[in-house]
Design an enzyme around this catalytic site. Structure first.
Site, mmCIF file in Angstrom:
data_model
loop_
_atom_site.group_PDB
_atom_site.id
_atom_site.type_symbol
_atom_site.label_atom_id
_atom_site.label_comp_id
_atom_site.label_asym_id
_atom_site.label_seq_id
_atom_site.Cartn_x
_atom_site.Cartn_y
_atom_site.Cartn_z
ATOM 1 N N HIS A 125 1.043 -1.232 -0.163
ATOM 2 C CA HIS A 125 0.014 -0.043 0.045
ATOM 3 C C HIS A 125 0.776 1.188 -0.097
ATOM 4 C CE1 HIS A 125 -2.208 3.041 2.204
ATOM 5 N NE2 HIS A 125 -3.275 2.973 1.384
ATOM 6 N N HIS A 171 1.876 10.765 -2.166
ATOM 7 C CA HIS A 171 0.555 10.802 -1.552
ATOM 8 C C HIS A 171 -0.185 12.255 -1.511
ATOM 9 C CE1 HIS A 171 -1.832 9.237 2.235
ATOM 10 N NE2 HIS A 171 -2.277 9.044 1.108
#
Length: 571
Positions: A125, A171
């Site tokens: 992830h 991110h």
């Protein structure tokens, strides 16, 4: 310090003297040695083969194979040996060599010819993050590390760079520093198949305009070349197998929208809508992992090359959960759910999840509040057939230990064949229901004999400033709820080489999904017990007999010397 078989500790200016114990063959080891030597003082290759076959349950072992093992062991302990034979002490030392006497199989042995949805797949992830989810650096280094550990699914978040003419990986909407997409892709190409020959899947969170999507297509084709799997018409009706996709790289994302109508975007049915509607229905919050957030101009169209490179299509989930999990006759797809959504789905429509994963791929990702890159327990997802349980590989903790344990299976290749019961239907189209308690299928007996190696890997005062450590072993059986149980040995005081010689029993209703988590701690009266090593072993892969079990640190890195001697028996 050590003097003449003693170890000295200073306490309040005085020396405390502790005798250094030497680990000697245990009664069970002596019995096993006597059994295959007809009570003679040495064992020859034919006797040793008998031990491997009859006591350890090894298959296909020849006398020549037994001789090779003995010679390799003897080279370690008596380099100038003349006769290929074991004394009792040699035999005991052999048992502690995990390279020759490992607790699980080291080679791949699962059928790899089934479609991809038949496998649990080692999944990362936000694979580019070096630390937390808010302000850590983005880098290709965590991607390389993950691939070397056998991870087969790499996640990349694609965003326009500051000048809007290139692609960064970061991110989004956080303070993480970016890394270029080109650097990530080149690293994947170079390291993809160092650990495993089976396919690497790159899941993309696409936040790009069509012109940047065109750049992605060019970059991917240029970097990966023939390694890239480009589906043909009809290929998506059923996924290809890991065997067919050896040394191939696949892209997985949602097919980009054409002529995006922003006024109707709330009706688009993407995953954020699914999570929003579920939150309204279940009164809980869900984070948005939007894999189709392209800031397109409505008049622009996605370049055809980009769409043609998508090897696994991510689904545009419908607003109703049961509708999203409907298995249709169309193409196989991938669906992503947050860990909270999975929990609710499992409680309300668990068999729909199982049925969905018999044809499609389900990915489960950590909730957004895990800003320190912690992980959720993966067993619930695996119980319901989820193939991609996404974990933050840069962290550590008990959940990640379970992930390490599962993917030690099948030689650590990153693909583990799902149990047959998760992929089959009954005569009335019924599927496995994790909430239904079954009968005990197997009983695992585990005997914890002893441990060794801490003196070599730790300083004398690491665990206790004033005396040798007080070790104990805890074992946790994790799996379906009814199989979950924990056991604990007694504490062995003031001894670097603890001998427990204790046996424990674990009844199992679903042994195929069970993991044996083993943790050694050092008892501390006044403070929290110290960590002294851990491992997690897939029960379905356990080798019977007396085995050397190497332990790992909190990050999952193997200690150089620390290991336990244990025995595993199935009834």
């Amino acid at each position: 310090m050590m003097k003449e078989g003693y170890q000295y500790y200073k306490m309040f200016g005085f020396n405390r003297k502790f005798k250094i114990t030497e680990l000697k063959p245990l009664p069970d080891v002596i019995d096993a040695f006597s059994l295959c030597t007809n009570r003679e003082s040495q064992t020859l290759p034919d006797h040793f083969r008998q031990f491997l076959v009859e006591f350890q349950g090894e298959e296909g072992v020849t006398v020549d194979h037994a001789r090779v093992i003995m010679e390799q062991v003897l080279h370690h302990i008596r380099p100038n040996f003349n006769l290929c034979c074991f004394t009792l002490d040699d035999f005991f030392k052999y048992l502690f060599f995990d390279h020759f006497n490992a607790p699980i199989r080291s080679e791949g042995h699962h059928d790899m010819a089934a479609p991809l949805q038949h496998y649990f797949i080692y999944t990362g992830h936000n694979s580019y993050l070096t630390g937390n989810q808010l302000n850590s650096d983005c880098s290709e280094v965590p991607i390389i590390k993950a691939l070397h550990k056998g991870v087969r699914v790499i996640e990349l978040d694609l965003w326009p760079n500051s000048s809007k003419d290139g692609i960064d990986v970061l991110h989004g909407r956080t303070m993480t520093t970016p890394v270029t997409l080109e650097k990530c892709l080149k690293s994947i190409k170079e390291h993809a198949f160092v650990n495993s020959p089976y396919p690497v899947i790159i899941t993309l969170e696409d936040h790009l305009t069509p012109n940047l999507q065109a750049k992605v297509a060019e970059m991917v084709i240029e970097i990966f070349g023939d390694m890239l799997y480009c589906p043909k018409d009809g290929d998506q009706d059923e996924f290809a197998s890991p065997e067919e996709l050896k040394h191939r790289i696949l892209l997985s994302t949602k097919p980009p929208k054409e002529n995006l109508e922003r006024a109707n975007s709330s009706m688009d049915g993407n995953m954020s809508n699914l999570n929003h509607d579920l939150s309204q229905f279940f009164h809980i919050e869900f984070e948005d992992e939007n894999e189709d957030d392209a800031s397109e101009n409505p008049e622009q169209k996605t370049p055809p090359e980009y769409k043609q490179l998508i090897g696994i299509h991510a689904a545009k989930a419908s607003k109703e959960l049961k509708e999203a999990l409907t298995v249709d006759s169309g193409k196989a797809k991938r669906l992503s759910l947050s860990e909270q959504t999975l929990e609710k789905a499992a409680s309300l429509c668990g068999t729909d999840l199982v049925r969905f994963t018999q044809k499609n791929i389900l990915r489960v990702y950590p909730k957004g509040t895990r800003v320190t890159s912690t992980n959720f327990k993966p067993l619930l997802a695996w119980m319901h057939g989820a193939q991609m349980v996404a974990s933050n590989m840069q962290g550590y903790g008990k959940s990640l230990w379970m992930m390490h344990g599962m993917f030690r299976s099948n030689g650590g290749c990153g693909y583990v064949k799902k149990p047959d019961f998760l992929m089959t239907k009954g005569p009335n189209n019924e599927v496995f229901d994790p909430q239904v308690t079954s009968y005990v299928k197997k009983t695992l007996k585990v005997k914890v004999y002893a441990g060794d190696g801490w003196r070599m890997d730790f300083s004398q005062t690491h665990f206790d400033k004033y005396s040798p450590p007080d070790f104990y072993t805890k074992m946790y059986m994790v799996g379906v709820p009814v199989d979950v149980i924990k056991k604990k040995t007694r504490v062995i005081k003031d001894d670097w080489i603890p001998v427990w010689d204790e046996e424990f029993t674990f009844p199992l209703t679903v042994p195929e999904l069970a993991l044996l988590k083993i943790v050694v701690r050092e008892h501390d009266v006044s403070e929290k017990d110290d960590f002294a090593g851990q491992t997690c072993l897939p029960v379905s892969e356990l080798k019977t007999g007396i085995r050397a079990v190497p332990l790992h640190n909190k990050k999952g890195e193997k200690f150089e010397s620390v290991k336990l001697l244990m025995r595993f028996v199935f009834e």
